[in-house]
Enzyme design. Sequence first.
Site, PDB file in Angstrom:
ATOM      1  N   GLU A 229      32.744  20.843  91.009  1.00 34.82           N
ATOM      2  CA  GLU A 229      31.665  21.408  90.279  1.00 34.82           C
ATOM      3  C   GLU A 229      30.516  21.728  91.257  1.00 34.82           C
ATOM      4  OE1 GLU A 229      28.858  22.584  88.737  1.00 34.82           O
ATOM      5  OE2 GLU A 229      28.365  21.150  87.541  1.00 34.82           O
ATOM      6  N   CYS A 263      22.878  23.471  88.183  1.00 35.29           N
ATOM      7  CA  CYS A 263      23.987  23.904  88.324  1.00 35.29           C
ATOM      8  C   CYS A 263      24.033  25.405  87.544  1.00 35.29           C
ATOM      9  CB  CYS A 263      25.238  23.366  88.257  1.00 35.29           C
ATOM     10  SG  CYS A 263      25.389  22.776  86.617  1.00 35.29           S
TER      11      CYS A 263
HETATM   12  P1  NDP Z   1      25.818  17.552  98.429  1.00 30.68           P
HETATM   13  O1  NDP Z   1      26.883  18.382  98.260  1.00 30.68           O
HETATM   14  O2  NDP Z   1      25.491  17.394 100.059  1.00 30.68           O
HETATM   15  O3  NDP Z   1      25.911  16.220  97.740  1.00 30.68           O
HETATM   16  C1  NDP Z   1      26.499  15.902  96.816  1.00 30.68           C
HETATM   17  C2  NDP Z   1      27.089  14.430  96.999  1.00 30.68           C
HETATM   18  O4  NDP Z   1      28.304  14.525  97.804  1.00 30.68           O
HETATM   19  C3  NDP Z   1      25.989  13.522  97.149  1.00 30.68           C
HETATM   20  O5  NDP Z   1      26.698  12.220  96.419  1.00 30.68           O
HETATM   21  C4  NDP Z   1      26.157  13.314  98.422  1.00 30.68           C
HETATM   22  O6  NDP Z   1      25.989  12.038  98.937  1.00 30.68           O
HETATM   23  C5  NDP Z   1      27.737  13.483  98.611  1.00 30.68           C
HETATM   24  N1  NDP Z   1      28.141  13.546 100.064  1.00 30.68           N
HETATM   25  C6  NDP Z   1      27.429  14.260 101.060  1.00 30.68           C
HETATM   26  N2  NDP Z   1      27.870  14.447 102.139  1.00 30.68           N
HETATM   27  C7  NDP Z   1      29.368  13.820 102.017  1.00 30.68           C
HETATM   28  C8  NDP Z   1      30.263  13.819 102.893  1.00 30.68           C
HETATM   29  N3  NDP Z   1      30.468  13.940 104.014  1.00 30.68           N
HETATM   30  N4  NDP Z   1      31.617  13.212 102.206  1.00 30.68           N
HETATM   31  C9  NDP Z   1      31.622  12.790 101.089  1.00 30.68           C
HETATM   32  N5  NDP Z   1      30.427  12.861 100.157  1.00 30.68           N
HETATM   33  C10 NDP Z   1      29.495  13.288 100.813  1.00 30.68           C
HETATM   34  O7  NDP Z   1      24.458  18.369  98.191  1.00 30.68           O
HETATM   35  P2  NDP Z   1      22.762  17.975  98.162  1.00 30.68           P
HETATM   36  O8  NDP Z   1      22.538  16.975  97.130  1.00 30.68           O
HETATM   37  O9  NDP Z   1      22.847  17.745  99.700  1.00 30.68           O
HETATM   38  O10 NDP Z   1      22.241  19.197  97.709  1.00 30.68           O
HETATM   39  C11 NDP Z   1      22.512  20.546  98.686  1.00 30.68           C
HETATM   40  C12 NDP Z   1      22.636  21.898  97.651  1.00 30.68           C
HETATM   41  O11 NDP Z   1      23.850  21.939  96.852  1.00 30.68           O
HETATM   42  C13 NDP Z   1      21.560  21.916  96.809  1.00 30.68           C
HETATM   43  O12 NDP Z   1      20.493  22.322  97.049  1.00 30.68           O
HETATM   44  C14 NDP Z   1      22.453  22.810  95.768  1.00 30.68           C
HETATM   45  O13 NDP Z   1      22.453  24.198  95.811  1.00 30.68           O
HETATM   46  C15 NDP Z   1      23.859  22.378  95.712  1.00 30.68           C
HETATM   47  N6  NDP Z   1      23.806  21.165  94.556  1.00 30.68           N
HETATM   48  C16 NDP Z   1      24.658  21.556  93.372  1.00 30.68           C
HETATM   49  C17 NDP Z   1      24.888  20.854  92.439  1.00 30.68           C
HETATM   50  C18 NDP Z   1      25.549  21.377  91.158  1.00 30.68           C
HETATM   51  O14 NDP Z   1      24.949  21.098  90.120  1.00 30.68           O
HETATM   52  N7  NDP Z   1      26.601  21.912  91.164  1.00 30.68           N
HETATM   53  C19 NDP Z   1      24.138  19.431  92.313  1.00 30.68           C
HETATM   54  C20 NDP Z   1      23.603  19.254  93.631  1.00 30.68           C
HETATM   55  C21 NDP Z   1      23.526  20.047  94.623  1.00 30.68           C
HETATM   56  P3  NDP Z   1      24.227  12.086  99.204  1.00 30.68           P
HETATM   57  O15 NDP Z   1      23.381  12.655  98.197  1.00 30.68           O
HETATM   58  O16 NDP Z   1      24.016  10.407  99.314  1.00 30.68           O
HETATM   59  O17 NDP Z   1      23.999  12.625 100.469  1.00 30.68           O
END
Ligand code: NDP
Length: 457
Positions: A229, A263
């Site tokens: 998602e 999102c």
């Molecule tokens: P990420 O995709 O980096 O993070 C989402 C999840 O993935 C978090 O639990 C994160 O952990 C984890 N993660 C990060 N790197 C890895 C990896 N290499 N392997 C496995 N898991 C990983 O998103 P961000 O939170 O950094 O947000 C960045 C952008 O993503 C936002 O600005 C937005 O544009 C989008 N976003 C979209 C969402 C939605 O609802 N679809 C929700 C959140 C973000 P951790 O947070 O601990 O780094």
Amino acid sequence: MPTLTIRNPATGAVIDECAADDAASVAAKAAAARAAQPAWAAAPLRERLAAIQRFRAALVAELDTLATTLTREVGKPIAQSRNELNGLLPRIDFFLAQTESAIADEQVFDDGGMRERITHVPLGVVANISAWNYPYFVGCNVIVPALLAGNAVLYKPSEFATLTGLHIARLLHAAGVPKDVMQPLVGSGEVGATLLAQRIDGLFFTGSHATGVMIASALAIRLVKVQLELGGKDPSYVRADADPKAAAESLADGAMYNTGQSCCSVERIYVHEAIHDAFVEHFVATVKAFKVGDPMAADTYIGAITRAPQLDVLDAQVADAKAKGARLHCGGQRLPGPGHWYAPTVFTDVNHTMELMREESFGPIIGIQKVRGDDEAIALMNDTRYGLTAGVYSKDEGKARELLARVNAGSVYWNCCDRVSPRLPWSGQGDSGIGLTLSTHGIQTFTRPKAWHLRSP
Ligand code: NDP
């Protein structure tokens, strides 16, 4: 043991220090989940339902504490934290009511000699890598139906919503879900990456497109079921026959609620030229009335930006829009700290050469583009690599439905936006992701169908 420092994004202050996982503890938790899952799956469904019912009761009993923790760690206005928790209850009720029939055995053929049946078998060990923006929603969309269907869950909350993730795990354990069946993993993205290396049967992810694609690529070689998602660039179109004031108020809320960090936030607005100016006037007035400030204050509507790097994304989109001739009506800049703040920002005179109209903003900024008619609006709405939600505002239901049928999006809205229902599937097209949660399909997705061919002797 590594530790994770938790900060309040509204103040920058450290609010907690948590013990974090490392490679060895992640592997141990994955092995324990694998060992514990068969007994959980073999227990009668009514025992799993009773545990989730107790979890629901605990959410109600602790709502004030949980909402306060959520606000302190992600900067969400307290009223919106309470809304998220209250909104979770009907989702849980839906899962409680629908799981039994959704995963019941099916007899699909019987000619006296040959019978054919389908059973719905739990996937096994399900990993959930989750986001910070709606941690109760996106976490429980996976955790609750996965547990009810008989899976064990390895749950990696975002590091920015760690305390909430730990609350979810604590309440599930207190409700009777065995500790090994539901295990939180604490840490940054690195811990998420370690989780990918474990033996898992499904990976359910909410977050950015870049991380989602990396995860899907890493797991493709092992043929692990993956659902992503990934957000979007969700458009809404206001037709000439719409009420400009009602549409403006609805869409300002859809664009700015949760400080634009949803999102399915409205990220692009197209307005028919006949009502464009009236719409913009009401829209800007609505946005200017939103109270920005202390997320703990009951009347705050715009809170903090959860992750500091997002401020750079917003600055870049604003600079690009200005350089290409967009007209700024309000905001357009960071607000002074401590903490991470961005002023609610409205642009008109925008077009699709601008990043603001093409890439996810994930903040309180919006572009409003004037269009000459339905065909131009639909072409612009579909001019995106994303496809999560889209809306049309119009008095004419028939026309709106005709237009919405032409839009590439997983969910479509008539005279509403930024809305999720437990009864409907939540899914994206294109770069918004693959798979789905919610609805009865979002229960079955945590199982695999097993086909039975039974010939009587
Ligand atoms: P990420 O995709 O980096 O993070 C989402 C999840 O993935 C978090 O639990 C994160 O952990 C984890 N993660 C990060 N790197 C890895 C990896 N290499 N392997 C496995 N898991 C990983 O998103 P961000 O939170 O950094 O947000 C960045 C952008 O993503 C936002 O600005 C937005 O544009 C989008 N976003 C979209 C969402 C939605 O609802 N679809 C929700 C959140 C973000 P951790 O947070 O601990 O780094």
